[in-house]
Every structure is written in structure tokens, then in C-alpha cells.
Design a protein around this motif. Structure first.
Motif, PDB file in Angstrom:
ATOM      1  N   PRO A   1      -8.533  -4.899  -7.567  1.00  0.00           N
ATOM      2  CA  PRO A   1      -7.355  -4.969  -6.685  1.00  0.00           C
ATOM      3  C   PRO A   1      -6.104  -4.404  -7.351  1.00  0.00           C
ATOM      4  O   PRO A   1      -6.052  -4.214  -8.570  1.00  0.00           O
ATOM      5  N   LEU A   2      -5.091  -4.182  -6.541  1.00  0.00           N
ATOM      6  CA  LEU A   2      -3.783  -3.741  -7.033  1.00  0.00           C
ATOM      7  C   LEU A   2      -2.704  -4.365  -6.163  1.00  0.00           C
ATOM      8  O   LEU A   2      -2.802  -4.358  -4.925  1.00  0.00           O
ATOM      9  N   LEU A   3      -1.689  -4.913  -6.802  1.00  0.00           N
ATOM     10  CA  LEU A   3      -0.506  -5.415  -6.104  1.00  0.00           C
ATOM     11  C   LEU A   3       0.634  -4.435  -6.344  1.00  0.00           C
ATOM     12  O   LEU A   3       0.961  -4.120  -7.495  1.00  0.00           O
TER      13      LEU A   3
ATOM     14  N   SER B   1      -7.259   6.121  -6.151  1.00  0.00           N
ATOM     15  CA  SER B   1      -8.564   6.145  -5.486  1.00  0.00           C
ATOM     16  C   SER B   1      -9.526   5.082  -6.029  1.00  0.00           C
ATOM     17  O   SER B   1     -10.556   4.829  -5.421  1.00  0.00           O
ATOM     18  N   LYS B   2      -9.190   4.445  -7.152  1.00  0.00           N
ATOM     19  CA  LYS B   2     -10.151   3.528  -7.782  1.00  0.00           C
ATOM     20  C   LYS B   2     -10.018   2.077  -7.309  1.00  0.00           C
ATOM     21  O   LYS B   2     -10.844   1.241  -7.661  1.00  0.00           O
ATOM     22  N   TYR B   3      -9.013   1.780  -6.490  1.00  0.00           N
ATOM     23  CA  TYR B   3      -8.786   0.393  -6.083  1.00  0.00           C
ATOM     24  C   TYR B   3      -9.507   0.086  -4.773  1.00  0.00           C
ATOM     25  O   TYR B   3      -9.548   0.918  -3.855  1.00  0.00           O
ATOM     26  N   ASP B   4     -10.081  -1.116  -4.689  1.00  0.00           N
ATOM     27  CA  ASP B   4     -10.784  -1.502  -3.465  1.00  0.00           C
ATOM     28  C   ASP B   4      -9.940  -2.384  -2.546  1.00  0.00           C
ATOM     29  O   ASP B   4     -10.214  -2.472  -1.351  1.00  0.00           O
ATOM     30  N   VAL B   5      -8.910  -3.035  -3.090  1.00  0.00           N
ATOM     31  CA  VAL B   5      -7.961  -3.799  -2.279  1.00  0.00           C
ATOM     32  C   VAL B   5      -6.559  -3.509  -2.824  1.00  0.00           C
ATOM     33  O   VAL B   5      -6.315  -3.670  -4.027  1.00  0.00           O
TER      34      VAL B   5
ATOM     35  N   PHE C   1      -4.449   5.513  -1.189  1.00  0.00           N
ATOM     36  CA  PHE C   1      -5.411   4.412  -1.327  1.00  0.00           C
ATOM     37  C   PHE C   1      -6.588   4.574  -0.346  1.00  0.00           C
ATOM     38  O   PHE C   1      -6.949   3.656   0.392  1.00  0.00           O
ATOM     39  N   SER C   2      -7.171   5.749  -0.379  1.00  0.00           N
ATOM     40  CA  SER C   2      -8.175   6.110   0.620  1.00  0.00           C
ATOM     41  C   SER C   2      -9.407   5.206   0.593  1.00  0.00           C
ATOM     42  O   SER C   2     -10.088   5.052   1.613  1.00  0.00           O
ATOM     43  N   ASN C   3      -9.729   4.614  -0.557  1.00  0.00           N
ATOM     44  CA  ASN C   3     -10.941   3.799  -0.667  1.00  0.00           C
ATOM     45  C   ASN C   3     -10.682   2.304  -0.588  1.00  0.00           C
ATOM     46  O   ASN C   3     -11.576   1.502  -0.825  1.00  0.00           O
ATOM     47  N   ALA C   4      -9.468   1.926  -0.243  1.00  0.00           N
ATOM     48  CA  ALA C   4      -9.076   0.517  -0.348  1.00  0.00           C
ATOM     49  C   ALA C   4      -8.910  -0.139   1.020  1.00  0.00           C
ATOM     50  O   ALA C   4      -8.598   0.509   2.029  1.00  0.00           O
ATOM     51  N   PHE C   5      -9.092  -1.448   1.016  1.00  0.00           N
ATOM     52  CA  PHE C   5      -8.646  -2.309   2.097  1.00  0.00           C
ATOM     53  C   PHE C   5      -7.152  -2.520   1.851  1.00  0.00           C
ATOM     54  O   PHE C   5      -6.754  -3.042   0.817  1.00  0.00           O
ATOM     55  N   LYS C   6      -6.322  -2.110   2.817  1.00  0.00           N
ATOM     56  CA  LYS C   6      -4.886  -2.010   2.558  1.00  0.00           C
ATOM     57  C   LYS C   6      -4.109  -3.080   3.334  1.00  0.00           C
ATOM     58  O   LYS C   6      -4.311  -3.253   4.534  1.00  0.00           O
TER      59      LYS C   6
ATOM     60  N   ASN D   1       3.392   3.672   8.332  1.00  0.00           N
ATOM     61  CA  ASN D   1       3.870   4.964   8.824  1.00  0.00           C
ATOM     62  C   ASN D   1       3.339   6.145   8.027  1.00  0.00           C
ATOM     63  O   ASN D   1       3.422   7.283   8.477  1.00  0.00           O
ATOM     64  N   THR D   2       2.816   5.910   6.834  1.00  0.00           N
ATOM     65  CA  THR D   2       2.184   6.975   6.055  1.00  0.00           C
ATOM     66  C   THR D   2       0.700   6.628   5.902  1.00  0.00           C
ATOM     67  O   THR D   2      -0.119   7.053   6.696  1.00  0.00           O
ATOM     68  N   PHE D   3       0.336   5.848   4.894  1.00  0.00           N
ATOM     69  CA  PHE D   3      -1.060   5.390   4.811  1.00  0.00           C
ATOM     70  C   PHE D   3      -1.236   4.210   5.773  1.00  0.00           C
ATOM     71  O   PHE D   3      -0.338   3.399   5.978  1.00  0.00           O
ATOM     72  N   THR D   4      -2.414   4.146   6.375  1.00  0.00           N
ATOM     73  CA  THR D   4      -2.685   3.096   7.354  1.00  0.00           C
ATOM     74  C   THR D   4      -2.863   1.752   6.649  1.00  0.00           C
ATOM     75  O   THR D   4      -3.130   1.684   5.442  1.00  0.00           O
ATOM     76  N   LEU D   5      -2.729   0.675   7.419  1.00  0.00           N
ATOM     77  CA  LEU D   5      -2.880  -0.677   6.892  1.00  0.00           C
ATOM     78  C   LEU D   5      -3.953  -1.416   7.677  1.00  0.00           C
ATOM     79  O   LEU D   5      -4.017  -1.316   8.901  1.00  0.00           O
TER      80      LEU D   5
END
Length: 572
Positions: free
Chosen positions: A214-216, A269-273, A292-297, A309-313
Motif C-alpha cells: 500500500p501507499l498513503l 506502478s508497484k502499489y496495489d492500494v 497508479f494504474s495497478n492500484a485500488f485507489k 479528475n485525473t486518475f480514477t478513484l
């Protein structure tokens, strides 16, 4: 029930009464004759202190620094349409950051009689049109009876989330008319809903608890909502590595082992959340903005325009971040700490964090004898030598903010800066920030190029005896531009010639520049002089005096060895 006060006076006096009701202590201004009705009210309605700055860019940046330091809505008065335009670069910064600010000006008619007036708006346009892309809302006031209501509304709009600057233009009739009866009522920002849905909270809790990597990502809304300790509790409970936005080293303690630096420098790209809280993205204008293409955002923030407005959530909550993070922390159970992935993440974070802090300090100390002074060594000595609980106003993109002890505890430092990137922010902001936190040691950390956008602010520091320690990182270069040119490549990179980035020939003497406006200072050229100079600056600051340290540092990065510029002399 909200208290009401009945008053009679000029339109300018009604404005002053409304400012007092709103709790305004300072009016940041550059005086103009079209606003005479407002300035006359300083003599008849006591309670607001005018702060004079010598151009409108300084006025607006001072208000921004004050709002961020005092956590109050700032008030600005500038001169007509032309003065408003003069401050628009710093108004851009305030809008970018969502700074609560009420910007006002006088207004001259441009159509009932002539339509070509000095300092006024152009024919066919309104005063509101000149700030429509850098303000949250805008109004024009012509009837003096509307001055209190319009001003009250402006403060409510500026401070309601998403906060931001608003603009009011008052006609001369509105400010100058006499014997106007009015009711003065203070306004308050609207309160956002305090608790998001339990389904959304459970989704976030489960994602953070069970993530492998994960990443905060945290941002300025954390400080605005006083949610610092809530976020730190969240990071520590779930063992989350924490990154910050563009040079936003004030949003999470830099010495915490969970801190891993700016998100812009990470391989996302390495984060999953990925959980973004109060993060205000600095977009790049290319496909990489879809991050964060590979993450649950997850996104939690104050401004809906910055959520999704940029990457989806996958989960988005528009709310006061303090309320949402507190609700998330309430879902944590002590037994969760025993989960394998949590304990493993804690162990890894602690080890990597301690290694980062050790290596960071060793790297800075390895430059102890570099001459000119290395910026990392300067940052390290500032951290060790200057006062605890220092507030730093930074306008310095290639310095060493990451080495400074920013954090949340009593002796930790606080950071104030603008993220919009419009230069000329630092000097004015330091003035406002010191007024907003008068008992806090304040350091202005600023590049030599940035000083010259706003150096007239030294006069205001001297006039009001603001004990600001200004540290000029003087490398005689627009270093950020030069290194960006190098990244671009081309002939500049190949020939090691970077047009119009060298600021020598002639060199600027910032000590003399300060002295001409009433501030003492000294040059620091050798690393052996550094500690003594920093201690002297700290003593001057503690004695209640502004002081300037012109510290000559080395250039770093591509082109650091060049002083080339395209030479030209009009006469021999």
C-alpha cells in the motif's frame, strides 16, 4: 442566535465594521486613491491594522502566508482593476492552493459615461472578468447598503470547503456614500457532513488492512483540517509508507520512518492500494497523469475538483478529512496489529526509514568542507542550529527542505509555501506568516532568483519590525530552469550553455539590498563561517529584529559549472 449590530456611517465604515465582525486583524494593502472611502474608515472605526506592502504581488502573497499561518481567512485591498492584475500571479498561487482569502478593490465606471479610464477595466468588461479563472466567486457592489451583506457572503464563501480566494469590487459610490444604516452580522463557513457512509469506510479499512504493497499519499488539506495526528495514527496503525505532493514536506513528519518522500519521484506502478488524503495533485499535462494504474485507489479530500479528475478513484469521499480519518481510525482493532502483513510492513518500514535517515545525514555531512557551501550541508546545519518550533516559508525548489525537521510535535518545524509555482511568493508570505504566528520563530528560505521578484518586501519587514530571519540560497543561478533545460536536452545540453539562467555579471548583493530598506545582514562564503552566522541570525531573530544571511552556495546538477550567458552591452 448570531449577534447583530446596528451601525450608521459611510460605505467604507460599514465595510470596516463588517471586517471587525469577521474577526479581521490585518488588512493587507497597497494604497490607492480610488479606495479613499475605505482608508478614511481606519480613522473612525478602530480595530483593523493596515499592513502596507509596496506592490500588489506582495500584498496577495502576504495574505496567503497569513491565512496558512493563522488558519484564518485573510483580507486584501488593492487598487482598481490594474492593481488587481498586478497581484494576479500570487492570486493564481492562492487559487491553486485553495487559500481562504477575500480580495477587494475599488471600481470605476466603464460605460455610463466614458469607457476608457485610467487603471479601470477595459470597455465591455467587468471588474470580475479579470479574476474569473483565479477566484472561487466574484461580485461587484454599487449600492452602499449592500456592502455588509456582500462582504459577509464573501467571507463565508472563501472559508467554506473547498476554500479559496474570492473577489469583491466596490464602486466609489458604495464606499463614499454617507449616513448609511446597516445591520452587521458575522458569517461562518458551512460545516461539511461529519461522517461518511459505513460501507465506504469498511471498503477503505479492508483495502488498507489486506494490501500487499500500500501507499498513503497526503497533502495540504491535512494541516488545514488540523488532522495531523489523525493521519499519523492511521499510518502507524496500518503500517503505511507515506509520501507527499510536490515539495510538500510539511504534510507529514520528515523524520518519521514511514516517510518515503515526494510521490512524484516514486514508481507508482508497484502499489496495489493507494490512499490519497488531502492530496492536491500537481499534474504533468501528459498521459502519466493517469496514475497508479495497478492500484485500488482511494481519495479523501476537501475539493471535489481534485478527486477523480485525473486518475480514477475506486472509493472517493468529499469531506472534512479530519472527520473521515478519525472515523477510519475508529475501525482499527488492537488485534489487527498481529496480522502478518501488518507486522511485516512495520518491520520493513522501520528498517528502511532508519537507513534513509542515516544515509541522508551522512550525505549532508560529507559536504562539510565543500566551498562554495553545498546546499545539503546548509540544510543540515539549519536543522541543527536554528530555533525549535521554527516556521519556514520556503520559495526554493532545489534546496534542502527535505532535511529540515518538519513535523507535528511542539519543537518540530512547520512549512508554509505555495504549490502553484508563480514566483514572487516568499518575501510577502513570510511577512503574513509572521503576523499570523507572532510568537513563532520564522525563517524565510529563498533562492536568489526568487528574492528579486519581491525584494521590496524587506521594507515592510523593517517598518513593522518583523523578526524574520531571511536565508538567501545564493548560487547566482535560476537553477531549476537550468536543470529543466538540461533534461530537455538539445543544443543547450550538448554545449553546456543555458541561456539566461546565470544571475552574475553583475552579482547581486542581498546584504546591501536589505540594508537599503532598513535590515542588517551578512555574507557567508565559507562553510567554516556557517554555524556562527546561523547562530547570530537566530540571536537577532530572538531579539526581535529582521536579519538577512546571504549564503553563497554551490550549484548542483547539469550545467553547475557554467556561467555562460549571451553577452550584450548597449555601449562600449
Amino acid at each position: 442566535m448570531t449577534a447583530e449590530t446596528q451601525v450608521r456611517g459611510t460605505g467604507g465604515e460599514l465595510l470596516m465594521h463588517q471586517l471587525i465582525a469577521q474577526g479581521v486583524d490585518f488588512a493587507f494593502t497597497n494604497t490607492g486613491s480610488a479606495e479613499a472611502g475605505f482608508f478614511d474608515a481606519f480613522l473612525t472605526v478602530p480595530g483593523v491594522q493596515p499592513i502596507l506592502l509596496l506592490n500588489e504581488s506582495l500584498v496577495v502573497s502576504a495574505a496567503d502566508g497569513y491565512a496558512k499561518s493563522a488558519k484564518k481567512t485573510a483580507f486584501v485591498n488593492v487598487h482598481l482593476a490594474a492593481g488587481t492584475r498586478q497581484g494576479s500571479g500570487q492570486l493564481y498561487n492562492a487559487y491553486f492552493d485553495g487559500t481562504p482569502m477575500v480580495v477587494t478593490s475599488g471600481m470605476r465606471d466603464a460605460g455610463e459615461f466614458g469607457d476608457h479610464n485610467t487603471l479601470g477595466v477595459s470597455s465591455g468588461y467587468s471588474s470580475m472578468s479579470i479574476v474569473q479563472d483565479v477566484t472561487k466567486k466574484r461580485w461587484e457592489v454599487r449600492d452602499p447598503r449592500g456592502v455588509p451583506m456582500a462582504t459577509r457572503r464573501a467571507f463565508k464563501e472563501a472559508s467554506t470547503m473547498p476554500s479559496g480566494p474570492v473577489y469583491l469590487a466596490y464602486s466609489s459610490n458604495a464606499l463614499d456614500s454617507k449616513n448609511i444604516d446597516a445591520t452587521i452580522i458575522p458569517s461562518q463557513p458551512l460545516e461539511m457532513a461529519q461522517h461518511p457512509s459505513i460501507d465506504a469506510l469498511n471498503q477503505i479499512h479492508d483495502a488498507l488492512l489486506n494490501a500487499e504493497n500500500p501507499l498513503l499519499v497526503v497533502g495540504p488539506d491535512i494541516q488545514r483540517a488540523n488532522a495531523q495526528y489523525d493521519v499519523m495514527e492511521l499510518a502507524e496503525n496500518y503500517a503505511l509508507p507515506v509520501s507527499v505532493g510536490f515539495f510538500d514536506y510539511g504534510s507529514f513528519p520528515t523524520a518519521h520512518t514511514a516517510f518515503i518522500g515526494m510521490v512524484d519521484t516514486l514508481d507508482d506502478s508497484k502499489y496495489d492500494v493507494v490512499c490519497c488524503i488531502g492530496y492536491r495533485p500537481n499534474t504533468r499535462g501528459d498521459p502519466s497523469d493517469d496514475r497508479f494504474s495497478n492500484a485500488f485507489k482511494i481519495g479523501i479530500g476537501h475539493d471535489p475538483d481534485l478527486l477523480g479528475n485525473t486518475f480514477t478513484l475506486d472509493v472517493s469521499i468529499w469531506s472534512n478529512v479530519k472527520h473521515t480519518v478519525a472515523a477510519l481510525n475508529a475501525l482499527w482493532r488492537p488485534a489487527d496489529a498481529n496480522l502478518h502483513q501488518i507486522s511485516q510492513r512495520k518491520t520493513i518500514l522501520k528498517k528502511l526509514g532508519e537507513q534513509r535517515l542515516f544515509q541522508q545525514k551522512q550525505n549532508a555531512l560529507s559536504h562539510a568542507y565543500d566551498n562554495p557551501i553545498h546546499p545539503d550541508f546548509l540544510g543540515q546545519r539549519m536543522a541543527d542550529t536554528l530555533a525549535p518550533n521554527t516556521m519556514v516559508v520556503s520559495e526554493n525548489f532545489r534546496a534542502a527542505d527535505h532535511l529540515l525537521p518538519f513535523g507535528y510535535e511542539n519543537n518540530d518545524w512547520r512549512l508554509v509555501r505555495a504549490y502553484g509555482g508563480s514566483l514572487g511568493y516568499g518575501v510577502g508570505s513570510a511577512i503574513g506568516a509572521q503576523l499570523g504566528s507572532p510568537d513563532t520563530p520564522l525563517v524565510l528560505s529563498i533562492g536568489d532568483g526568487s528574492v528579486m521578484y519581491s525584494s521590496a518586501g524587506f521594507w515592510t519587514m523593517a517598518r513593522y519590525n518583523l523578526p524574520i530571519l531571511t536565508i538567501v540560497w545564493n548560487n547566482m543561478n535560476y537553477q531549476t530552469v537550468r536543470t529543466n533545460f538540461a533534461s530537455w536536452g538539445g543544443n543547450m545540453k550538448r554545449e553546456n550553455k543555458y541561456p539566461e539562467t546565470f544571475l552574475g555579471d553583475p552579482a547581486i548583493d542581498f546584504v546591501l539590498l536589505g540594508k537599503s530598506q532598513g535590515i542588517e545582514g551578512q555574507h557567508v562564503r565559507d562553510p567554516s563561517e556557517l554555524d556562527k552566522a546561523l547562530k547570530y541570525g537566530r540571536e537577532a531573530q530572538a531579539a526581535g529584529e529582521p536579519y538577512i544571511l546571504d549564503i553563497h552556495i554551490t550549484n548542483v546538477g547539469d550545467g553547475s559549472d557554467q556561467t555562460w550567458h549571451k553577452s550584450f552591452k548597449l555601449t562600449n
